[in-house]
Enzyme design. Structure first.
Site, PDB file in Angstrom:
ATOM      1  CG  ASP A 211      -1.879   1.103   1.288  1.00 63.40           C
ATOM      2  OD1 ASP A 211      -2.761   1.101   0.423  1.00 63.40           O
ATOM      3  OD2 ASP A 211      -1.767   1.982   2.158  1.00 63.40           O
ATOM      4  CD  GLU A 270       1.225  14.737 -13.123  1.00 61.13           C
ATOM      5  OE1 GLU A 270       1.614  14.962 -14.288  1.00 61.13           O
ATOM      6  OE2 GLU A 270       0.035  14.692 -12.782  1.00 61.13           O
TER       7      GLU A 270
HETATM    8  C1  GLC Z   1      -4.205   3.144  -0.548  1.00 65.89           C
HETATM    9  C2  GLC Z   1      -5.432   2.271  -0.437  1.00 65.89           C
HETATM   10  C3  GLC Z   1      -6.564   3.113   0.082  1.00 65.89           C
HETATM   11  C4  GLC Z   1      -6.185   3.610   1.457  1.00 65.89           C
HETATM   12  C5  GLC Z   1      -4.871   4.369   1.416  1.00 65.89           C
HETATM   13  C6  GLC Z   1      -4.314   4.584   2.791  1.00 65.89           C
HETATM   14  O1  GLC Z   1      -4.340   4.130  -1.498  1.00 65.89           O
HETATM   15  O2  GLC Z   1      -5.718   1.673  -1.669  1.00 65.89           O
HETATM   16  O3  GLC Z   1      -7.767   2.403   0.132  1.00 65.89           O
HETATM   17  O4  GLC Z   1      -7.190   4.466   1.941  1.00 65.89           O
HETATM   18  O5  GLC Z   1      -3.882   3.672   0.708  1.00 65.89           O
HETATM   19  O6  GLC Z   1      -3.851   3.383   3.354  1.00 65.89           O
END
Ligand code: GLC
Length: 545
Positions: A211, A270
């Site tokens: 993530d 970007e």
């Molecule tokens: C990523 C996840 C999203 C989450 C964020 C913070 O973008 O896909 O759902 O809210 O990270 O962890």
């Protein structure tokens, strides 16, 4: 070596994304869980996917639907138990499905033991070094340490109370206040995450989805900056030091007899040249291609996203990935039915009218495009049913911190997270078992009676049967998945390409029907083909030799 070889599965896999809160509810509390997933593994095997990526299932106060992790080694009781997760992995493997778990390294939860200790210990304590605690500015420290904004809206800092109850330092959170950012300068953070990786790999996880992978490292100067004109290097995005983290993760992934895959959520729209640095041979295996996801429904846009995507990956030898929807974006049936079909995380057109019949026709064509492209492909739960974005969720039922932190200005992501309809004529549409004690955690639209799995199963012409056929064929076609793509000459606004010597995919984005190129046989089409003519907003797979 074939890209279908077991240790290279991620180069070609069709990966199904499960959002556990919304997939299937086994215990009747209105929230999806591991029992629900286990009960529907057969559905996934029949669908023909190679792997499943499960969004966070860890212990969490759910300030951001589980992306606020209190314990990376425990399953949240809402979802089940660790032994159940182990059984889930085993059952999936028995069906030939690999499991990818979601690792959230940029931040944890404010309920994580480290953060609780850091608050209790007060300013100056070593445990605060695991996060970004700073005194505030202003005479009494009443102003945040800098001008950084949370990605969900509002300031990226929250003030804490000292153990004596008086206002104290502030801590950094690039997302919700319940998601304090970890300090990746600190060796303890690095060591702990390496251990977490081993924890899940030892339990059979075949890979991890990482993530917010580009955000981990911060410039310790924590200086103000203008987000419209950020300095280079950026104070928290894509800093060079983050690559060291992934090099060490790669060594761990490679130390298993069947190497584990590292899949990055690397969001650098970007800076494609920076994006691809994450995919060097000693770092991540693949990363999501959000350019393709954001394409408007036009030939030049898709053609460019495909060409750029392939060209970008070629020098590092990583496979491209393709995705149309996920738990953070407006469902593509709805996007493709609008006048403006673009999408980006920074550009969420909310509530614009959508012609769902048009969006559905295009979504049918889009999946044939998706699954014919070289590399791996992601399917977000519910797109195989043709689900649309639920835009009329009452405000008081909305859960996404993005909605709350923008004061409701941004409706947020709940609309693509509504629980799946499995069967029946009324909510909960088989999402929860008979006799459930609570309604689904987000309300399902009545119209989903026509979208259930039970309704579409075995129904020629349904979205589900199209996905099933396409996935089944994709597995059998030796030239699909990883490998080269060759564009074929085509009429204006038609995408036409060959995979190998005997397979072609044609997508008609023009306003008129077009003649299919010479072929021996139509393998699959998203709409009926009459007299060799492919309709507007339709796609076909052809056997050409
Ligand atoms: C990523 C996840 C999203 C989450 C964020 C913070 O973008 O896909 O759902 O809210 O990270 O962890």
């Amino acid at each position: 070596m074939s890209s279908r070889a077991p240790d290279r599965w991620w180069r070609s896999a069709a990966i199904y994304q499960i959002y556990p809160r919304s997939f299937a509810d086994g215990n009747g509390d209105g929230v999806g869980d591991l029992a629900g997933i286990r009960a529907h593994l057969g559905f996934l095997a029949d669908l023909g996917v190679d792997a499943v990526w499960v969004n966070p299932w860890y212990a969490s106060p759910m300030a951001d639907a589980g992306y606020d992790v209190a314990d990376y080694r425990a399953i949240d009781p809402l979802f089940g138990t660790l032994p159940e997760a182990e059984l889930l992995i085993r059952d999936a493997h028995d069906l030939g499905i690999r499991i990818i778990v979601d690792i959230v390294p940029n931040h944890c939860s404010d309920a994580h033991v480290w953060f609780k200790e850091a608050l209790q210990a007060g300013p100056g304590a070593a445990v605060r070094e695991l996060f970004w605690f700073r005194p505030g500015r202003g005479e009494r420290g009443e102003l945040p340490p800098n001008n950084w904004r949370s990605i969900f809206g509002g300031p990226a800092w929250t003030r804490t109370k000292n153990p004596d109850g008086l206002p104290g330092e502030w801590y950094l959170h690039l997302f919700a206040p319940g998601q304090p950012d970890l300090n990746w300068e600190n060796p303890k953070v690095r060591e702990d995450f390496e251990d977490v990786l081993r924890f899940w790999f030892d339990r059979g996880a075949d890979g991890v989805r990482i993530d917010s992978a580009a955000l981990l490292v911060k410039d310790p100067a924590l200086a103000d900056f203008d987000p419209a004109d950020p300095p280079h290097p950026h104070p928290f995005a894509d800093r060079d030091e983050v690559h060291e983290v992934y090099r060490s993760w790669r060594r761990i992934a490679d130390s298993y007899p069947e190497p584990r895959a590292l899949i990055g959520e690397v969001w650098l729209p970007e800076a494609p040249e920076s994006f691809v640095r994450y995919l060097r041979s000693d770092e991540l295996h693949t990363a999501f291609n959000f350019d393709f996801l954001g394409c408007p429904w036009t030939t030049p846009a898709f053609r460019k996203a495909i060409d750029d995507g392939i060209a970008l990956h070629a020098p590092v030898g990583a496979p491209a990935t393709w995705v149309l929807s996920n738990h953070d974006v407006i469902r593509h049936v709805t996007r493709y039915g609008r006048a403006d079909t673009r999408f980006s995380l920074g550009y969420r057109q909310l509530g614009a009218p959508s012609d769902l019949a048009l969006g559905t026709r295009r979504a049918r064509a889009a999946v044939l495009l998706l699954l014919a492209l070289p590399g791996s492909a992601y399917i977000y739960q519910g797109e195989e049913l043709g689900l649309f974005e639920v835009e009329d969720i009452p405000r008081e039922l909305r859960q996404d911190p993005m909605f709350h932190q923008t004061g409701g200005e941004n409706l947020g992501r709940d609309g693509c997270r509504v629980p799946m309809p499995w069967s029946g004529e009324a909510p909960p549409f088989g999402f929860s078992p008979a006799g459930a004690t609570a309604p689904p955690w987000l309300p399902q639209p009545a119209a989903w009676t026509a979208y259930t799995v039970a309704r579409q199963q075995g129904e020629p012409g349904s979205m589900l049967e199209l996905y099933r056929s396409a996935l089944r064929l994709r597995r059998r076609e030796p030239d699909l998945g990883d490998g080269p793509l060759r564009w074929l000459t085509a009429a204006a606004d038609v995408l036409s390409f060959a995979r190998g010597d005997a397979f072609a995919c044609v997508v008609n984005l023009s306003r008129t029907e077009v003649a299919l190129p010479p072929h021996r046989k139509i393998i699959l089409a998203s709409a009926p083909v009459t007299n060799g003519m492919l309709a507007t907003d339709a796609a076909a797979w052809l056997r050409t030799a």
